[in-house]
Design a protein around this motif. Structure first.
Motif, PDB file in Angstrom:
ATOM      1  N   ILE A  50       0.887  -1.169   0.000  1.00 17.58           N
ATOM      2  CA  ILE A  50       0.000   0.000   0.000  1.00 17.58           C
ATOM      3  C   ILE A  50       0.921   1.215   0.000  1.00 17.58           C
ATOM      4  CG2 ILE A  50      -1.754   1.299   1.273  1.00 17.58           C
ATOM      5  CD1 ILE A  50      -2.616  -1.333   2.576  1.00 17.58           C
ATOM      6  N   THR A  51       0.818   2.048  -1.012  1.00 18.84           N
ATOM      7  CA  THR A  51       1.763   3.157  -1.105  1.00 18.84           C
ATOM      8  C   THR A  51       1.109   4.461  -0.675  1.00 18.84           C
ATOM      9  OG1 THR A  51       1.232   3.479  -3.455  1.00 18.84           O
ATOM     10  CG2 THR A  51       3.091   2.055  -2.929  1.00 18.84           C
ATOM     11  N   HIS A  52       1.780   5.190   0.175  1.00 18.69           N
ATOM     12  CA  HIS A  52       1.347   6.520   0.633  1.00 18.69           C
ATOM     13  C   HIS A  52       2.326   7.514   0.008  1.00 18.69           C
ATOM     14  CE1 HIS A  52      -0.274   9.730   2.873  1.00 18.69           C
ATOM     15  NE2 HIS A  52       0.448   9.622   3.981  1.00 18.69           N
ATOM     16  N   PRO A  83      -2.672  -0.409  -4.074  1.00 23.90           N
ATOM     17  CA  PRO A  83      -3.442   0.792  -3.741  1.00 23.90           C
ATOM     18  C   PRO A  83      -2.501   1.946  -3.376  1.00 23.90           C
ATOM     19  CG  PRO A  83      -4.110  -1.104  -2.409  1.00 23.90           C
ATOM     20  CD  PRO A  83      -2.820  -1.459  -3.063  1.00 23.90           C
ATOM     21  N   SER A  84      -2.936   3.182  -3.643  1.00 20.58           N
ATOM     22  CA  SER A  84      -2.110   4.348  -3.314  1.00 20.58           C
ATOM     23  C   SER A  84      -2.991   5.504  -2.875  1.00 20.58           C
ATOM     24  CB  SER A  84      -1.281   4.768  -4.531  1.00 20.58           C
ATOM     25  OG  SER A  84      -0.512   5.922  -4.233  1.00 20.58           O
ATOM     26  N   THR A  85      -2.472   6.319  -1.936  1.00 19.66           N
ATOM     27  CA  THR A  85      -3.208   7.510  -1.499  1.00 19.66           C
ATOM     28  C   THR A  85      -3.196   8.594  -2.566  1.00 19.66           C
ATOM     29  OG1 THR A  85      -1.203   8.335  -0.436  1.00 19.66           O
ATOM     30  CG2 THR A  85      -2.778   7.128   0.960  1.00 19.66           C
ATOM     31  N   ASN A  86      -2.236   8.531  -3.487  1.00 21.17           N
ATOM     32  CA  ASN A  86      -2.089   9.589  -4.503  1.00 21.17           C
ATOM     33  C   ASN A  86      -2.127  10.977  -3.852  1.00 21.17           C
ATOM     34  OD1 ASN A  86      -1.834   7.867  -6.746  1.00 21.17           O
ATOM     35  ND2 ASN A  86      -4.047   7.631  -6.871  1.00 21.17           N
ATOM     36  N   ALA A  87      -1.277  11.173  -2.890  1.00 20.82           N
ATOM     37  CA  ALA A  87      -1.255  12.408  -2.101  1.00 20.82           C
ATOM     38  C   ALA A  87      -1.053  13.637  -2.986  1.00 20.82           C
ATOM     39  CB  ALA A  87      -0.142  12.329  -1.062  1.00 20.82           C
ATOM     40  N   THR A  88      -1.841  14.672  -2.721  1.00 21.73           N
ATOM     41  CA  THR A  88      -1.783  15.906  -3.508  1.00 21.73           C
ATOM     42  C   THR A  88      -1.565  17.101  -2.584  1.00 21.73           C
ATOM     43  OG1 THR A  88      -4.164  16.187  -3.403  1.00 21.73           O
ATOM     44  CG2 THR A  88      -3.299  14.920  -5.270  1.00 21.73           C
ATOM     45  N   GLN A  89      -1.838  18.314  -3.092  1.00 20.03           N
ATOM     46  CA  GLN A  89      -1.623  19.528  -2.304  1.00 20.03           C
ATOM     47  C   GLN A  89      -2.425  19.504  -1.006  1.00 20.03           C
ATOM     48  OE1 GLN A  89      -2.634  22.459  -5.300  1.00 20.03           O
ATOM     49  NE2 GLN A  89      -0.493  23.032  -5.540  1.00 20.03           N
ATOM     50  N   ARG A  90      -3.625  18.920  -1.054  1.00 21.42           N
ATOM     51  CA  ARG A  90      -4.458  18.868   0.148  1.00 21.42           C
ATOM     52  C   ARG A  90      -3.736  18.134   1.273  1.00 21.42           C
ATOM     53  NH1 ARG A  90     -10.617  16.372   0.540  1.00 21.42           N
ATOM     54  NH2 ARG A  90     -10.810  16.547   2.816  1.00 21.42           N
ATOM     55  N   GLU A  91      -3.136  16.976   0.953  1.00 20.51           N
ATOM     56  CA  GLU A  91      -2.418  16.200   1.976  1.00 20.51           C
ATOM     57  C   GLU A  91      -1.138  16.926   2.410  1.00 20.51           C
ATOM     58  OE1 GLU A  91      -3.876  14.586  -0.736  1.00 20.51           O
ATOM     59  OE2 GLU A  91      -5.464  14.041   0.670  1.00 20.51           O
TER      60      GLU A  91
END
Length: 463
Positions: A50-52, A83-91
Motif C-alpha cells: 500500500i503506497t502513501h 493501492p495508493s493515497t495519490n497524495a496531492t496539495q491537500r495532503e
C-alpha cells in the motif's frame, strides 16, 4: 632451484574512470528509488504493498522494475494492483493521515492478502505524517499490516529492500514463533525484480540446498510458502547471505534479535566449481555430514560436466570470432558472480568491471579484494560508478584485445556494444530486450543456461 611464485594477472588497463562520486543528475539510471521496494513486497506470495505517496510515484517504480525490466509482471500485488493515497496539495497542507487511514480501511475490506505493507514516499516523509501511529491502529485490531519508511530521498531500492525486510521481521515475524529447527535456513540472495533472473535463481538455490538436506525459507517468489515462511524466520538454524553486501545488515539484525548465526558468502555461485564449493561451505556450517553432501554434489557434477564435455567440442573447434575478454556492468553481486564464472569456468579474461548499485563505502574494500583474486592468477580492479557516461567511458577505455568484446550489461550498453562490434547479454536493470519467466543463471543448471546464451549470441551475430 628456486620457484617463481605465480603473479596475479591484472587484465585491462588501470581504470579509466576512478570511483565516481555521484552528485547531481544521473544519466540512464540503473536502479529505482527506495519506494521501489514495493516490488519486494509484491515478490512475497499473497502480499500487497500500500503506497502513501504522490500520484505517479508507485506507477513509475513498478513500471520500471516489473515491466520494462524483462517484463516480469506484477503477480498478486504488483504493477497496477497496489493501492495508493495519490497524495496531492491537500495532503501536503493538511496532512495525509486521514487519507491513509481511509485507504487502509477500504483496502482491508476489498482486497484479499495475507500481508499488507504500507510504504511511504517523499511527501509523507517530508511533511511528517505519523504513519506508524495510523498503522498501529490496524495492528491493534489484528490486521496483518506493517509500515516502512521508504521516501525516495532515503536511498535507492536496495536501501528500501533492507528497510522493508526489517519492518516485516520486526512487526510481523514473532520472537516466540517456536523452538529453533535444525536444518532450516533463511536465504537472503537476489533483489527481487531489480535482478531480472531472481525467480529462476531462487528456484535453483532452493533445489541445491534441499539436495544436501536443508529446508529453506526462500521468502520470495513462486517457490516460497509466503507469509508462513516469514513467521518461521526466527525458527531457522541460521541465515545464509549470498551477496557482497545486500542482506548482510538483515542477517546481523537477526543475530542481534534472535541469536541466529549467519553464513556470509559474497559470491553467488554460478558453474560447477563455484557451486560445489558453495555447497561444501554451507554443509560444513550447517553440520551436514560430508558423505551426505558429497553424494549430492557428485551426482550434480556428473550431469553438469557431461554437458560441458559435449560443449567442449564446440568450444575448441569453433574459430570464428568468439570473445576472449569481457566487461561486466551491474550490481556487486551480479558482476562478481558472473566474472568469477567467466574466468574460472570459461577461461575468459576481464577487461573492465563497473559496479553500479551505489555500494555502501564500508563494503567496497572487501569487494575489491574479491575481484583481486577471481582465480589464482587473474584479478581486476573494479570501478564504482552509477552515471552511464562514466560507465561507458570505462568500457571504451578498456583493452579487449583483437577479438570482439563480450559485455555483460544492461539495455544502456546495447548501442555501445554495436559501436564496439561486440556481443551483449543483458544481465541487470534495465533489461528491456529480455523476456524472463523462470530463467536463472545460478548453480549448475543456471550456468548451462548462461553458456547457451553467451555462445548463441556470439555465433548468431552474423546470421
Amino acid at each position: 632451484m628456486s620457484i617463481t611464485p605465480l603473479q596475479v594477472r591484472r587484465s585491462g588497463p588501470t581504470p579509466v574512470v576512478a570511483d565516481v562520486p555521484e552528485e547531481g543528475p544521473i544519466e540512464q539510471v540503473r536502479y529505482a528509488c527506495a519506494l521501489g521496494a514495493m516490488q519486494t513486497v509484491a515478490a512475497i506470495p499473497r502480499a500487497i504493498p500500500i503506497t502513501h505517496c504522490g500520484p505517479g510515484c508507485a506507477d513509475k517504480q513498478c513500471g520500471a522494475l516489473a515491466f520494462n525490466n524483462a517484463y516480469q509482471g506484477g503477480g498478486w500485488g504488483g504493477l497496477g494492483v497496489a493501492p495508493s493515497t495519490n497524495a496531492t496539495q491537500r495532503e501536503v497542507i493538511f496532512g495525509g493521515e486521514n487519507r491513509l487511514r481511509e485507504l487502509v480501511t477500504h483496502t482491508l475490506d476489498l482486497m484479499e492478502a495475507d500481508l499488507f505493507v504500507v510504504l511511504t514516499g517523499c511527501i509523507p516523509d517530508l511533511i511528517g505524517d505519523d504513519v506508524p501511529a495510523v498503522v498501529k491502529e490496524f495492528q491493534a485490531k489484528g490486521a496483518p499490516v506493517v509500515y516502512a519508511g521508504t521516501g525516495g530521498f532515503r536511498g535507492n531500492n536496495y536501501t528500501g529492500h533492507e528497510v522493508v525486510t526489517r519492518a516485516i521481521i520486526d512487526q510481523f515475524a514473532s520472537a516466540d514463533a517456536g523452538p529453533r529447527e535444525h536444518g532450516l535456513v533463511n536465504l537472503w540472495a537476489p533483489l527481487p525484480y531489480q535482478d531480472p533472473f531472481w525467480r529462476g535463481d531462487l528456484a535453483e538455490l532452493k533445489r541445491l540446498l534441499q539436495g544436501i538436506g536443508l529446508r529453506v525459507n526462500v521468502l520470495f517468489g513462486p517457490g516460497s510458502a509466503g507469509v508462513s515462511e516469514w513467521r518461521a524466520i526466527p525458527r531457522a538454524q541460521f541465515n545464509l547471505v549470498l551477496s557482497p553486501w545486500l542482506g548482510l545488515a538483515t542477517a546481523q539484525h537477526l543475530e542481534d534479535k534472535f541469536g541466529q548465526p549467519y553464513l556470509h558468502l559474497p559470491v553467488p555461485p554460478i558453474g560447477g566449481r563455484q557451486t560445489s564449493e558453495f555447497l561444501r561451505q554451507v554443509a560444513a556450517f550447517a553440520g551436514i555430514p560430508d558423505a551426505q553432501a558429497g553424494a549430492f554434489i557428485a551426482a550434480e557434477e556428473r550431469d553438469y560436466y557431461g554437458y560441458i564435455e559435449a560443449f567442449s567440442e564446440f568450444y575448441s573447434q569453433y574459430r570464428w570470432g568468439l570473445p576472449a575478454r569481457f566487461a561486466a556492468i551491474g550490481d556487486a553481486a551480479t558482476t562478481l558472480s558472473i566474472s568469477s564464472f567467466a574466468v574460472r569456468q570459461l577461461g575468459l579474461v576481464p577487461a573492465v568491471v563497473v559496479i553500479t548499485d551505489n555500494t555502501p563505502p564500508e563494503h567496497r574494500d572487501a569487494i575489491r579484494a574479491a575481484f583481486a583474486k577471481l582465480d589464482h592468477d587473474v584479478g581486476i580492479e573494479p570501478v564504482f560508478a552509477e552515471d552511464s557516461y562514466a560507465v561507458h567511458a570505462a568500457i571504451r577505455g578498456a583493452d579487449f584485445g583483437r577479438k570482439p568484446p563480450l559485455i555483460f550489461g544492461t539495455t544502456w550498453e546495447r548501442d555501445l556494444a554495436k559501436e564496439l562490434r561486440g556481443f551483449i547479454l543483458e544481465v541487470g536493470f534495465p533489461a528491456s530486450y529480455e523476456v524472463v519467466l523462470s530463467r536463472g543463471y545460478a548453480g549448475y543448471r543456471g550456468a548451462l543456461t548462461l553458456i547457451e546464451r553467451i555462445y548463441t549470441t556470439a555465433i548468431s551475430r552474423s546470421a
